[in-house]
Design a protein around this motif. Structure first.
Motif, PDB file in Angstrom:
ATOM      1  N   TYR A  17       8.615 -12.362   1.498  1.00 11.95           N
ATOM      2  CA  TYR A  17       9.238 -12.829   0.252  1.00 11.95           C
ATOM      3  C   TYR A  17       8.745 -12.018  -0.928  1.00 11.95           C
ATOM      4  CZ  TYR A  17       4.968 -15.695   0.088  1.00 11.95           C
ATOM      5  OH  TYR A  17       3.667 -16.129   0.110  1.00 11.95           O
ATOM      6  N   PHE A  18       9.531 -12.077  -2.014  1.00 15.22           N
ATOM      7  CA  PHE A  18       9.224 -11.314  -3.217  1.00 15.22           C
ATOM      8  C   PHE A  18       9.691 -12.092  -4.434  1.00 15.22           C
ATOM      9  CE2 PHE A  18      10.462  -7.965  -6.332  1.00 15.22           C
ATOM     10  CZ  PHE A  18       9.181  -7.526  -6.617  1.00 15.22           C
ATOM     11  N   PHE A  19       8.804 -12.223  -5.427  1.00 13.53           N
ATOM     12  CA  PHE A  19       9.119 -12.835  -6.710  1.00 13.53           C
ATOM     13  C   PHE A  19       9.024 -11.747  -7.768  1.00 13.53           C
ATOM     14  CE2 PHE A  19       7.638 -16.256  -4.046  1.00 13.53           C
ATOM     15  CZ  PHE A  19       8.527 -17.275  -4.339  1.00 13.53           C
ATOM     16  N   PRO A  20      10.158 -11.211  -8.248  1.00 15.82           N
ATOM     17  CA  PRO A  20      10.150 -10.027  -9.109  1.00 15.82           C
ATOM     18  C   PRO A  20       9.435 -10.188 -10.450  1.00 15.82           C
ATOM     19  CG  PRO A  20      12.405 -10.748  -8.655  1.00 15.82           C
ATOM     20  CD  PRO A  20      11.495 -11.663  -7.943  1.00 15.82           C
ATOM     21  N   ALA A  21       9.543 -11.332 -11.122  1.00 14.92           N
ATOM     22  CA  ALA A  21       8.952 -11.482 -12.459  1.00 14.92           C
ATOM     23  C   ALA A  21       7.435 -11.319 -12.434  1.00 14.92           C
ATOM     24  CB  ALA A  21       9.340 -12.823 -13.064  1.00 14.92           C
ATOM     25  N   ASP A  22       6.784 -11.891 -11.436  1.00 17.06           N
ATOM     26  CA  ASP A  22       5.325 -11.802 -11.336  1.00 17.06           C
ATOM     27  C   ASP A  22       4.857 -10.775 -10.322  1.00 17.06           C
ATOM     28  OD1 ASP A  22       5.059 -13.789 -13.216  1.00 17.06           O
ATOM     29  OD2 ASP A  22       4.857 -15.394 -11.747  1.00 17.06           O
ATOM     30  N   LYS A  23       5.803 -10.075  -9.695  1.00 16.28           N
ATOM     31  CA  LYS A  23       5.495  -9.097  -8.650  1.00 16.28           C
ATOM     32  C   LYS A  23       4.646  -9.713  -7.534  1.00 16.28           C
ATOM     33  CE  LYS A  23       5.971  -5.056 -11.610  1.00 16.28           C
ATOM     34  NZ  LYS A  23       6.598  -5.718 -12.712  1.00 16.28           N
ATOM     35  N   VAL A  24       5.012 -10.910  -7.143  1.00 17.56           N
ATOM     36  CA  VAL A  24       4.335 -11.616  -6.050  1.00 17.56           C
ATOM     37  C   VAL A  24       5.095 -11.341  -4.759  1.00 17.56           C
ATOM     38  CG1 VAL A  24       3.826 -13.898  -5.097  1.00 17.56           C
ATOM     39  CG2 VAL A  24       3.410 -13.440  -7.517  1.00 17.56           C
ATOM     40  N   PHE A  25       4.355 -10.988  -3.719  1.00 17.76           N
ATOM     41  CA  PHE A  25       4.985 -10.785  -2.420  1.00 17.76           C
ATOM     42  C   PHE A  25       4.073 -11.333  -1.330  1.00 17.76           C
ATOM     43  CE2 PHE A  25       2.432  -7.038  -3.188  1.00 17.76           C
ATOM     44  CZ  PHE A  25       1.767  -6.860  -1.987  1.00 17.76           C
ATOM     45  N   GLY A  26       4.680 -11.580  -0.189  1.00 14.27           N
ATOM     46  CA  GLY A  26       3.913 -12.073   0.943  1.00 14.27           C
ATOM     47  C   GLY A  26       4.598 -11.702   2.243  1.00 14.27           C
ATOM     48  N   ALA A  27       3.829 -11.603   3.292  1.00 13.11           N
ATOM     49  CA  ALA A  27       4.348 -11.337   4.634  1.00 13.11           C
ATOM     50  C   ALA A  27       3.581 -12.221   5.609  1.00 13.11           C
ATOM     51  CB  ALA A  27       4.169  -9.868   4.990  1.00 13.11           C
ATOM     52  N   PHE A  28       4.313 -12.997   6.399  1.00 14.35           N
ATOM     53  CA  PHE A  28       3.695 -13.979   7.273  1.00 14.35           C
ATOM     54  C   PHE A  28       4.369 -14.023   8.630  1.00 14.35           C
ATOM     55  CE2 PHE A  28       2.433 -15.362   3.140  1.00 14.35           C
ATOM     56  CZ  PHE A  28       1.170 -15.912   3.320  1.00 14.35           C
ATOM     57  N   ILE A  29       3.617 -14.454   9.619  1.00 11.14           N
ATOM     58  CA  ILE A  29       4.171 -14.793  10.923  1.00 11.14           C
ATOM     59  C   ILE A  29       4.039 -16.313  11.041  1.00 11.14           C
ATOM     60  CG2 ILE A  29       1.988 -14.372  12.139  1.00 11.14           C
ATOM     61  CD1 ILE A  29       3.795 -13.399  14.504  1.00 11.14           C
ATOM     62  N   ASN A  30       5.128 -16.954  11.473  1.00  8.46           N
ATOM     63  CA  ASN A  30       5.177 -18.411  11.500  1.00  8.46           C
ATOM     64  C   ASN A  30       5.548 -18.942  12.882  1.00  8.46           C
ATOM     65  OD1 ASN A  30       4.901 -18.176   8.691  1.00  8.46           O
ATOM     66  ND2 ASN A  30       7.093 -18.277   8.368  1.00  8.46           N
TER      67      ASN A  30
END
Length: 154
Positions: free
Chosen positions: A68-81
Motif C-alpha cells: 500500500y501507498f499513502f501519497p500525502a505522507d509518503k507512507v508505504f508498506g509491504a506485507f505477507i498475510n
C-alpha cells in the motif's frame, strides 16, 4: 458459544464434497484510509484462497501479498498475510468473514512489524468480490487502516 459455532462450521466444511477444493488465485486493488495520519491511499494485493466453490459452507485458508501507498505522507508498506476464513452461501453469492496475521515492513512505524487483518467480503459469481478490511500493521495501533478492495478471483 463461539467455539461451538466454529466447530459446527468446520465440521460442515469438511463434507463429502471437500475433494472439490481448489486453490483460487486473486488480485485486488483498494481504496484505503489511515485515520492515524488522516490520509488516503491505495492498496494492491495478490493471493490464493483454498476452498470449495460449490459447497454451501467451506473453510478457506489463504495467503496474500499486500502493498500500500499513502501519497500525502509518503507512507508505504509491504506485507505477507496468511489468513483463515469461511465462505458461506450458495454457488453464486457467498459471504466471507476472514482474519489473518500481517508480517512485513511499514515506513510509518519505521519497522519490520507484525500485526493483524480482519475483513468481511461479499463474493459475487465466480470472479468478483468486494472486501471490507481493517489492517493493523503493528499492534501499537498507530497505523490502523481501513479499506474497501475490489477483488478479481481467477
Amino acid at each position: 458459544m463461539f467455539i461451538v459455532i466454529a466447530c459446527m462450521v468446520l465440521a460442515m466444511s469438511a463434507n463429502v464434497s471437500a475433494q472439490k477444493r481448489q486453490s483460487v488465485p486473486y488480485a485486488s486493488i483498494g481504496a484505503l484510509a489511515n485515520f492515524s495520519a488522516s490520509n488516503y491511499g491505495v492498496g494492491v494485493g495478490f493471493g490464493f484462497r483454498n476452498y470449495n466453490r460449490e459447497a454451501f459452507v467451506s473453510f478457506a485458508p489463504s495467503i496474500e501479498l499486500l502493498g500500500y501507498f499513502f501519497p500525502a505522507d509518503k507512507v508505504f508498506g509491504a506485507f505477507i498475510n496468511p489468513e483463515i476464513g469461511v465462505a458461506i452461501g450458495p454457488r453464486g453469492f457467498k459471504i466471507y468473514p476472514h482474519t489473518g496475521f500481517m508480517l512485513g515492513y511499514d515506513n510509518q512505524t519505521n519497522a519490520f512489524a507484525w500485526g493483524g487483518k480482519n475483513g468481511f467480503a461479499l463474493d459475487f459469481g465466480k470472479h468478483f468480490t468486494i472486501d471490507f478490511v481493517t489492517y493493523i500493521p503493528k499492534y501499537d495501533f498507530k497505523a490502523t487502516t481501513v479499506g474497501t478492495n475490489l477483488v478479481w478471483r481467477f
